[in-house]
Motif scaffolding. Structure first.
Motif, mmCIF file in Angstrom:
data_model
loop_
_atom_site.group_PDB
_atom_site.id
_atom_site.type_symbol
_atom_site.label_atom_id
_atom_site.label_comp_id
_atom_site.label_asym_id
_atom_site.label_seq_id
_atom_site.Cartn_x
_atom_site.Cartn_y
_atom_site.Cartn_z
ATOM 1 N N ASN A 171 -17.294 -16.765 25.478
ATOM 2 C CA ASN A 171 -16.195 -17.729 25.214
ATOM 3 C C ASN A 171 -15.207 -17.636 26.569
ATOM 4 O OD1 ASN A 171 -14.568 -19.616 24.119
ATOM 5 N ND2 ASN A 171 -13.908 -18.370 22.670
ATOM 6 N N SER A 209 -11.625 -13.985 28.602
ATOM 7 C CA SER A 209 -12.092 -14.324 27.387
ATOM 8 C C SER A 209 -11.321 -15.043 26.259
ATOM 9 C CB SER A 209 -13.039 -13.183 26.785
ATOM 10 O OG SER A 209 -13.410 -13.235 25.445
ATOM 11 N N SER A 241 -21.773 -14.228 23.004
ATOM 12 C CA SER A 241 -20.997 -15.304 23.694
ATOM 13 C C SER A 241 -19.749 -14.840 24.331
ATOM 14 C CB SER A 241 -20.375 -16.164 22.380
ATOM 15 O OG SER A 241 -19.438 -17.083 22.923
ATOM 16 N N ASP A 269 -20.027 -20.262 27.420
ATOM 17 C CA ASP A 269 -20.439 -19.068 26.537
ATOM 18 C C ASP A 269 -21.139 -18.113 27.621
ATOM 19 O OD1 ASP A 269 -19.039 -19.583 24.126
ATOM 20 O OD2 ASP A 269 -20.481 -20.759 23.406
ATOM 21 N N GLU A 318 -23.080 -11.084 18.393
ATOM 22 C CA GLU A 318 -22.828 -12.143 19.046
ATOM 23 C C GLU A 318 -22.451 -11.821 20.554
ATOM 24 O OE1 GLU A 318 -21.676 -15.844 20.255
ATOM 25 O OE2 GLU A 318 -22.001 -15.504 18.215
ATOM 26 N N SER A 343 -14.904 -24.131 30.629
ATOM 27 C CA SER A 343 -15.151 -22.915 29.545
ATOM 28 C C SER A 343 -16.645 -22.893 29.284
ATOM 29 C CB SER A 343 -14.385 -23.517 28.369
ATOM 30 O OG SER A 343 -14.487 -24.742 28.077
ATOM 31 N N HIS A 346 -11.771 -15.172 23.236
ATOM 32 C CA HIS A 346 -12.067 -14.145 22.242
ATOM 33 C C HIS A 346 -10.786 -13.318 22.353
ATOM 34 C CE1 HIS A 346 -15.836 -15.231 21.079
ATOM 35 N NE2 HIS A 346 -16.239 -14.937 21.942
ATOM 36 N N ASP A 347 -10.369 -12.749 23.504
ATOM 37 C CA ASP A 347 -9.296 -11.805 23.522
ATOM 38 C C ASP A 347 -8.113 -12.252 23.883
ATOM 39 O OD1 ASP A 347 -10.879 -9.802 23.327
ATOM 40 O OD2 ASP A 347 -11.558 -9.671 25.416
ATOM 41 N N HIS A 348 -7.754 -13.721 24.326
ATOM 42 C CA HIS A 348 -6.639 -14.157 24.756
ATOM 43 C C HIS A 348 -6.573 -15.535 24.256
ATOM 44 C CE1 HIS A 348 -5.607 -11.048 27.321
ATOM 45 N NE2 HIS A 348 -6.858 -11.129 27.798
ATOM 46 N N PRO A 349 -6.851 -15.818 22.693
ATOM 47 C CA PRO A 349 -6.806 -17.283 22.131
ATOM 48 C C PRO A 349 -5.225 -17.897 22.290
ATOM 49 C CG PRO A 349 -6.612 -15.467 20.482
ATOM 50 C CD PRO A 349 -6.858 -14.813 21.631
#
Length: 128
Positions: free
Chosen positions: A14, A117, A12, A96, A10, A94, A119-122
């Motif tokens: 994000n 990201s 992406s 990808d 992946e 935002s 991914h790292d900070h949802p």
């Protein structure tokens, strides 16, 4: 019989970019600038994504907008799939994809910029 083996990942990002402006008017002007620039690229220009130089029409347009902070490759990023939302004095972008063109435009327009990201900070609040 041939067997083909491949690996995938992946890619992406994000990516979330947040531009904080001094007031809502500046954020609205930025949103309008990005919309105007994107519409010009898509509808009214002879812009070539693969070119390493601007056409004379593109240079004229950028001169009228006082935009000399972007390369032809960066302008092509405005054609990527992204989501731009304005919330009072804040712009939330935002995607990808890597959008350093928008980071440059935000800074050029006087915004304080955050990037991360999702991914790292949802858990980060990012305008949604």
């Amino acid at each position: 019989m041939k067997i083909w083996t491949s690996y995938g990942a992946e890619h992406s990002l994000n990516l979330v970019i947040i531009g904080h402006f001094k007031d809502a008017i500046e954020a609205e002007e930025f949103e309008s600038l990005v919309s105007s620039l994107t519409n010009f690229l898509v509808n009214d220009s002879d812009f070539d994504v693969d070119s390493d130089r601007f056409s004379s029409g593109m240079l004229d347009y950028l001169g009228k907008k006082n935009l000399f902070c972007l390369s032809p490759q960066q302008l092509g990023q405005l054609l990527y799939d992204m989501r731009l939302e304005r919330e009072e004095n804040k712009i939330v972008i935002s995607s990808d994809d890597d959008l350093n063109a928008l980071t440059s435009l935000l800074i050029h327009s006087g915004a304080k910029v955050e990037m991360f990201s999702a991914h790292d900070h949802p858990h980060e609040e990012h305008g949604r």
